[in-house]
Design a protein around this motif. Sequence first.
Motif, PDB file in Angstrom:
ATOM      1  N   ILE A 132      26.218  23.941 -13.830  1.00  0.00           N
ATOM      2  CA  ILE A 132      24.757  23.214 -13.767  1.00  0.00           C
ATOM      3  C   ILE A 132      25.136  21.871 -12.799  1.00  0.00           C
ATOM      4  N   ALA A 133      26.198  21.305 -12.813  1.00  0.00           N
ATOM      5  CA  ALA A 133      26.611  20.061 -12.042  1.00  0.00           C
ATOM      6  C   ALA A 133      26.592  20.508 -10.628  1.00  0.00           C
ATOM      7  N   LEU A 134      27.164  21.668 -10.470  1.00  0.00           N
ATOM      8  CA  LEU A 134      27.501  21.905  -8.717  1.00  0.00           C
ATOM      9  C   LEU A 134      26.127  22.360  -8.301  1.00  0.00           C
ATOM     10  N   ALA A 135      25.229  22.929  -9.382  1.00  0.00           N
ATOM     11  CA  ALA A 135      23.755  23.452  -8.959  1.00  0.00           C
ATOM     12  C   ALA A 135      22.901  22.039  -8.484  1.00  0.00           C
ATOM     13  N   ILE A 136      23.065  21.064  -9.247  1.00  0.00           N
ATOM     14  CA  ILE A 136      22.216  19.729  -9.032  1.00  0.00           C
ATOM     15  C   ILE A 136      22.877  19.067  -7.616  1.00  0.00           C
ATOM     16  N   LYS A 137      24.216  19.285  -7.308  1.00  0.00           N
ATOM     17  CA  LYS A 137      24.495  18.519  -6.226  1.00  0.00           C
ATOM     18  C   LYS A 137      24.344  19.429  -5.064  1.00  0.00           C
ATOM     19  N   LYS A 138      24.326  20.884  -5.263  1.00  0.00           N
ATOM     20  CA  LYS A 138      23.784  21.707  -4.027  1.00  0.00           C
ATOM     21  C   LYS A 138      22.275  21.488  -3.733  1.00  0.00           C
ATOM     22  N   ASP A 139      21.258  21.077  -4.748  1.00  0.00           N
ATOM     23  CA  ASP A 139      19.971  21.116  -4.603  1.00  0.00           C
ATOM     24  C   ASP A 139      19.367  20.127  -5.709  1.00  0.00           C
ATOM     25  N   PRO A 140      19.461  18.796  -5.569  1.00  0.00           N
ATOM     26  CA  PRO A 140      19.067  17.693  -6.350  1.00  0.00           C
ATOM     27  C   PRO A 140      17.369  17.803  -6.823  1.00  0.00           C
ATOM     28  N   THR A 141      16.682  18.766  -5.888  1.00  0.00           N
ATOM     29  CA  THR A 141      15.395  18.854  -6.066  1.00  0.00           C
ATOM     30  C   THR A 141      15.065  19.643  -7.129  1.00  0.00           C
ATOM     31  N   ILE A 142      15.744  20.319  -7.937  1.00  0.00           N
ATOM     32  CA  ILE A 142      15.659  21.140  -9.184  1.00  0.00           C
ATOM     33  C   ILE A 142      15.488  20.252 -10.251  1.00  0.00           C
ATOM     34  N   VAL A 143      16.125  18.816 -10.260  1.00  0.00           N
ATOM     35  CA  VAL A 143      16.149  18.206 -11.421  1.00  0.00           C
ATOM     36  C   VAL A 143      14.715  17.797 -12.007  1.00  0.00           C
ATOM     37  N   PRO A 144      13.759  17.571 -11.360  1.00  0.00           N
ATOM     38  CA  PRO A 144      12.577  17.129 -12.158  1.00  0.00           C
ATOM     39  C   PRO A 144      11.625  18.475 -12.402  1.00  0.00           C
ATOM     40  N   GLU A 145      12.269  19.700 -11.824  1.00  0.00           N
ATOM     41  CA  GLU A 145      11.668  20.816 -12.267  1.00  0.00           C
ATOM     42  C   GLU A 145      12.339  21.578 -13.415  1.00  0.00           C
ATOM     43  N   ILE A 146      13.290  21.080 -14.147  1.00  0.00           N
ATOM     44  CA  ILE A 146      13.901  21.758 -15.258  1.00  0.00           C
ATOM     45  C   ILE A 146      13.085  21.237 -16.556  1.00  0.00           C
ATOM     46  N   ALA A 147      12.650  22.067 -17.357  1.00  0.00           N
ATOM     47  CA  ALA A 147      11.913  21.532 -18.560  1.00  0.00           C
ATOM     48  C   ALA A 147      12.651  20.820 -19.452  1.00  0.00           C
ATOM     49  N   HIS A 148      13.949  21.476 -19.836  1.00  0.00           N
ATOM     50  CA  HIS A 148      14.714  20.764 -20.686  1.00  0.00           C
ATOM     51  C   HIS A 148      16.058  21.513 -20.752  1.00  0.00           C
ATOM     52  N   LEU A 149      17.208  20.257 -20.749  1.00  0.00           N
ATOM     53  CA  LEU A 149      18.409  21.165 -21.042  1.00  0.00           C
ATOM     54  C   LEU A 149      19.088  20.658 -22.250  1.00  0.00           C
ATOM     55  N   TYR A 150      19.501  21.785 -22.884  1.00  0.00           N
ATOM     56  CA  TYR A 150      19.976  21.829 -24.304  1.00  0.00           C
ATOM     57  C   TYR A 150      21.583  21.843 -24.233  1.00  0.00           C
ATOM     58  N   ILE A 151      22.409  20.942 -24.678  1.00  0.00           N
ATOM     59  CA  ILE A 151      23.986  20.890 -24.232  1.00  0.00           C
ATOM     60  C   ILE A 151      24.433  20.956 -25.671  1.00  0.00           C
ATOM     61  N   MET A 152      25.435  22.084 -25.838  1.00  0.00           N
ATOM     62  CA  MET A 152      26.617  21.968 -26.877  1.00  0.00           C
ATOM     63  C   MET A 152      27.537  21.285 -26.248  1.00  0.00           C
ATOM     64  N   GLY A 153      27.949  20.050 -26.370  1.00  0.00           N
ATOM     65  CA  GLY A 153      29.208  19.704 -26.049  1.00  0.00           C
ATOM     66  C   GLY A 153      29.267  17.973 -26.312  1.00  0.00           C
ATOM     67  N   GLY A 154      30.451  17.751 -26.384  1.00  0.00           N
ATOM     68  CA  GLY A 154      30.665  16.141 -26.781  1.00  0.00           C
ATOM     69  C   GLY A 154      30.831  15.960 -28.328  1.00  0.00           C
ATOM     70  N   THR A 155      30.871  14.713 -28.607  1.00  0.00           N
ATOM     71  CA  THR A 155      30.750  14.315 -30.152  1.00  0.00           C
ATOM     72  C   THR A 155      29.906  13.168 -30.187  1.00  0.00           C
ATOM     73  N   ASN A 156      29.480  12.903 -31.229  1.00  0.00           N
ATOM     74  CA  ASN A 156      28.689  11.317 -31.317  1.00  0.00           C
ATOM     75  C   ASN A 156      29.828  10.599 -31.960  1.00  0.00           C
ATOM     76  N   ASN A 157      30.620  10.030 -31.273  1.00  0.00           N
ATOM     77  CA  ASN A 157      31.837   9.129 -31.623  1.00  0.00           C
ATOM     78  C   ASN A 157      32.488   9.682 -32.801  1.00  0.00           C
ATOM     79  N   ALA A 158      32.903  11.040 -32.453  1.00  0.00           N
ATOM     80  CA  ALA A 158      33.652  11.697 -33.947  1.00  0.00           C
ATOM     81  C   ALA A 158      34.927  12.275 -33.191  1.00  0.00           C
ATOM     82  N   LEU A 159      35.687  12.895 -34.166  1.00  0.00           N
ATOM     83  CA  LEU A 159      36.695  13.600 -33.876  1.00  0.00           C
ATOM     84  C   LEU A 159      36.475  14.914 -32.943  1.00  0.00           C
ATOM     85  N   GLY A 160      37.359  15.050 -31.900  1.00  0.00           N
ATOM     86  CA  GLY A 160      37.470  16.131 -30.985  1.00  0.00           C
ATOM     87  C   GLY A 160      37.735  17.190 -31.638  1.00  0.00           C
TER      88      GLY A 160
END
Length: 315
Positions: A132-160
């Motif tokens: 997804i990052a490299l798609a944005i880098k290749k064509d940033p004009t997709i950003v305003p056209e994406i309805a929503h991005l759901y991410i499973m990742g990271g923590t909310n200040n919790a244990l990894g």
Amino acid sequence: MKRVIIDTDTAGDDTIAILTALHHFQVEGIMITGGNVQFDQQVENALYTIEVAGKSGQVPVYKGFEKPIMQTGEMEHRTVEDVHGSDGMGNSFFNKAVQRPEEVHAIDFLIETVHNHPGEIHLLAIAPLTNIALAIKKDPTIVPEIAHLYIMGGTNNALGNITPAAEYNFFVDPEAARIVLNAGIPITMVGWEMCTKYSLMFDSDHEEIASLHTKGAVFFQAVNKVVKEFNKTVHRLDGTTHPDTLLMAIAADDSIMLESNFYYVDVETAGEFTRGYSIVDINGRLEKPANVRVCEKVDRKKFKDTLFNVLSAIK
Ligand code: BDR
Ligand code: CA
């Protein structure tokens, strides 16, 4: 039906997440990104999962980037066969599916599909965010056209889970996570601690699943064999974790999230012990505008019902 694109490093829970998405959404395609196990094995796992869902040939699979953006020295890509089995499928060693992957690169498929359906495509990211990052880098004009991005990742200040500080998807490619989080796409994030709190399936749940006697239930048990033992010995968790499936369930039914808040979220890319750690600026100390809706509480019963409905439906 929501139009979606899945980005996955298909192993274990990714497969059940894919089944959940195929049940609820119009899946335009599945992109594979480097992550859990060997890349070609991940591709095979996605193709096999489509077959389990009875949708062989109906959902295209696109190969993306095999390795994270930075990949030298200590940043060398780390797979996790110890979590999901050497095949990523609980050491089930399923046969190859008949369907084969597409020739087009995943990010070219993503860019074209978003442009063909501006404002309609929901991205469901259950892997490192390299594609997804490299798609944005290749064509940033997709950003305003994406309805929503759901991410499973990271923590909310919790244990990894892969290090004390970092969750696996952000740890593998923190540079990609940083690009994506700061791109300006509307994002919902489900962190690892939501999964250990609310997505665990205990022995009694596994017994209930076994009693469904469906193809979906048998598949679920097979792909969860190794992670069950891993969670017990390493994470001291008394059940299997389903982070990617929880994300899909939330994308399908927002009311599964009982609490959520908007915060500024970024990712540590330089720390000696904290590379891949997600900072969630709960008190607004960084004085930056919120960029992510962070899931903070889940209705476990609704999640379990969603999972059971999917496994029951795959006969
Ligand atoms: C994430 O890492 C992977 O092993 C799982 O598939 C999930 O996407 C959890 O940290
Ligand atoms: Ca995953």
